[in-house]
Design a protein around this motif. Structure first.
Motif, PDB file in Angstrom:
ATOM      1  N   GLN A 133     -43.957  27.711  15.537  1.00  0.00           N
ATOM      2  CA  GLN A 133     -43.150  27.057  16.567  1.00  0.00           C
ATOM      3  C   GLN A 133     -43.893  25.880  17.186  1.00  0.00           C
ATOM      4  N   ASP A 134     -45.202  26.020  17.284  1.00  0.00           N
ATOM      5  CA  ASP A 134     -46.037  24.929  17.796  1.00  0.00           C
ATOM      6  C   ASP A 134     -45.900  23.678  16.935  1.00  0.00           C
ATOM      7  N   VAL A 135     -46.028  23.872  15.627  1.00  0.00           N
ATOM      8  CA  VAL A 135     -45.942  22.729  14.701  1.00  0.00           C
ATOM      9  C   VAL A 135     -44.555  22.111  14.761  1.00  0.00           C
ATOM     10  N   VAL A 136     -43.520  22.957  14.787  1.00  0.00           N
ATOM     11  CA  VAL A 136     -42.153  22.440  14.861  1.00  0.00           C
ATOM     12  C   VAL A 136     -41.980  21.610  16.134  1.00  0.00           C
ATOM     13  N   ALA A 137     -42.504  22.111  17.242  1.00  0.00           N
ATOM     14  CA  ALA A 137     -42.389  21.385  18.513  1.00  0.00           C
ATOM     15  C   ALA A 137     -43.075  20.023  18.401  1.00  0.00           C
ATOM     16  N   GLN A 138     -44.247  19.993  17.773  1.00  0.00           N
ATOM     17  CA  GLN A 138     -44.970  18.712  17.617  1.00  0.00           C
ATOM     18  C   GLN A 138     -44.174  17.736  16.748  1.00  0.00           C
ATOM     19  N   LEU A 139     -43.606  18.255  15.655  1.00  0.00           N
ATOM     20  CA  LEU A 139     -42.855  17.373  14.752  1.00  0.00           C
ATOM     21  C   LEU A 139     -41.617  16.822  15.448  1.00  0.00           C
ATOM     22  N   ARG A 140     -40.949  17.699  16.200  1.00  0.00           N
ATOM     23  CA  ARG A 140     -39.746  17.241  16.906  1.00  0.00           C
ATOM     24  C   ARG A 140     -40.098  16.242  17.995  1.00  0.00           C
ATOM     25  N   ALA A 141     -41.214  16.495  18.689  1.00  0.00           N
ATOM     26  CA  ALA A 141     -41.643  15.576  19.762  1.00  0.00           C
ATOM     27  C   ALA A 141     -41.932  14.191  19.194  1.00  0.00           C
ATOM     28  N   ALA A 142     -42.350  14.157  17.927  1.00  0.00           N
ATOM     29  CA  ALA A 142     -42.647  12.862  17.288  1.00  0.00           C
ATOM     30  C   ALA A 142     -41.390  12.236  16.675  1.00  0.00           C
ATOM     31  N   GLY A 143     -40.227  12.882  16.919  1.00  0.00           N
ATOM     32  CA  GLY A 143     -38.969  12.305  16.437  1.00  0.00           C
ATOM     33  C   GLY A 143     -38.511  12.845  15.096  1.00  0.00           C
ATOM     34  N   GLY A 144     -39.218  13.857  14.578  1.00  0.00           N
ATOM     35  CA  GLY A 144     -38.866  14.414  13.274  1.00  0.00           C
ATOM     36  C   GLY A 144     -37.856  15.548  13.374  1.00  0.00           C
ATOM     37  N   THR A 145     -37.360  15.973  12.220  1.00  0.00           N
ATOM     38  CA  THR A 145     -36.450  17.118  12.139  1.00  0.00           C
ATOM     39  C   THR A 145     -37.196  18.242  11.446  1.00  0.00           C
ATOM     40  N   ALA A 146     -37.301  19.383  12.117  1.00  0.00           N
ATOM     41  CA  ALA A 146     -38.128  20.448  11.550  1.00  0.00           C
ATOM     42  C   ALA A 146     -37.640  21.821  11.993  1.00  0.00           C
ATOM     43  N   ASP A 147     -37.854  22.800  11.143  1.00  0.00           N
ATOM     44  CA  ASP A 147     -37.541  24.195  11.453  1.00  0.00           C
ATOM     45  C   ASP A 147     -38.661  25.067  10.916  1.00  0.00           C
TER      46      ASP A 147
END
Ligand code: NAP
Length: 249
Positions: free
Chosen positions: A45-59
């Motif tokens: 969940q940490d990695v997903v949050a980082q990717l989303r914060a950078a504007g990415g789409t992740a699950d």
């Protein structure tokens, strides 16, 4: 030919740590919808949050790749999250318990082959036919320099990755005509959470390479992302060593 992944879904196993996290980060930055897997939900969940914060789409999908049911379920969930398709599969998750052959517990041996060989095998079994039906897809397997170089204490691990080397070429033969490219990278010693316990031992290993240094996850990920991209459109059934030249000497 670009390294643009817009509109594509990528499943990166072990995307919550080390090399896998770098792959997920680089793919997301290039527009992919990234699905990462692992057992550790908090790290995922940490990695997903980082990717989303950078504007990415992740699950994130929790999966224990030592269990076949979990492997199949991961493939199904990734397809669902991808809206019916997974375009890129990076078989990165792996375990590497080292030790003398006479001291390898049978449970460790079975786990190495379950996670490093059986899981990629059945992920490809689930996902490659769908890629083939769409006429495109890219699979990148992560092996190791010790799949090529015999190294004391690495018999179980090295042999499991040597199996993945052969699977890479088998799958290239099986799925290439349908437009699915299959390649591998073989990293040398790389500083990750997984190799942290090796401390200076990792530097000692790296000192035998011509470049004489340990690699970073980003350096390994760059090769994986290239092979998964259209920039590598004629590269198929190949292994790219990313090992500071270890296989050259
Ligand atoms: P790492 O930091 O330990 O990461 C390993 C990843 O695999 C984690 O995300 C872990 O997630 C996942 N994983 C392990 N067992 C799993 C299981 N049973 N079910 C699901 N996921 C599992 O390792 P790394 O150094 O980045 O290594 C990544 C790959 O590169 C491996 O295949 C490794 O063999 C290969 N490689 C590494 C090096 C190196 O020097 N680092 C060199 C050559 C090759 P959870 O813990 O959350 O399950």
């Amino acid at each position: 030919m670009t390294q643009d992944f817009a509109g594509r879904t990528a499943l990166v196993t072990g995307g919550n740590s080390g090399i896998g996290r770098s792959v997920a980060t680089q793919l997301a930055a290039r527009g992919a919808h990234v699905v990462i897997s692992g057992r550790d939900v908090a790290r995922g969940q940490d990695v997903v949050a980082q990717l989303r914060a950078a504007g990415g789409t992740a699950d994130f999908v929790q999966a224990d790749l030592a269990e076949l049911d979990s492997v199949r379920s991961l493939a199904k969930q990734a397809i669902e999250l991808g809206g019916g398709h997974v375009d890129v599969l990076v078989n990165n998750a792996g375990i590497f318990p080292f030790g003398p052959t006479a001291e390898v517990a049978d449970t460790d041996f079975d786990a190495v082959y379950a996670v490093n060989v059986r899981a990629p095998f059945y992920l490809v079994a689930e996902l490659a036919p769908l890629m083939a039906a769409r006429g495109s897809g890219a699979i990148v397997n992560v092996t190791t320099v010790v799949a090529y170089v015999g190294m004391s204490g690495m018999a179980a691990y090295g042999s499991s990755k040597a199996a993945v080397e052969l699977l890479t070429r088998s799958w290239a033969a099986e799925f290439g005509a349908a437009g699915v490219r299959v390649n591998a990278v073989s990293p040398g010693p790389t500083r990750t959470e997984g190799t942290a316990v090796m401390g200076e031992g990792l530097d000692n290993l790296a000192s035998t390479t011509p470049l004489r240094r340990v690699g970073t996850p980003d350096e390994i990920a760059a090769g994986i992302v290239f092979l998964a991209s259209d920039a590598a459109s004629l590269i198929h059934g190949a292994t790219l060593p990313i090992d500071g030249g270890r296989l050259a000497v």
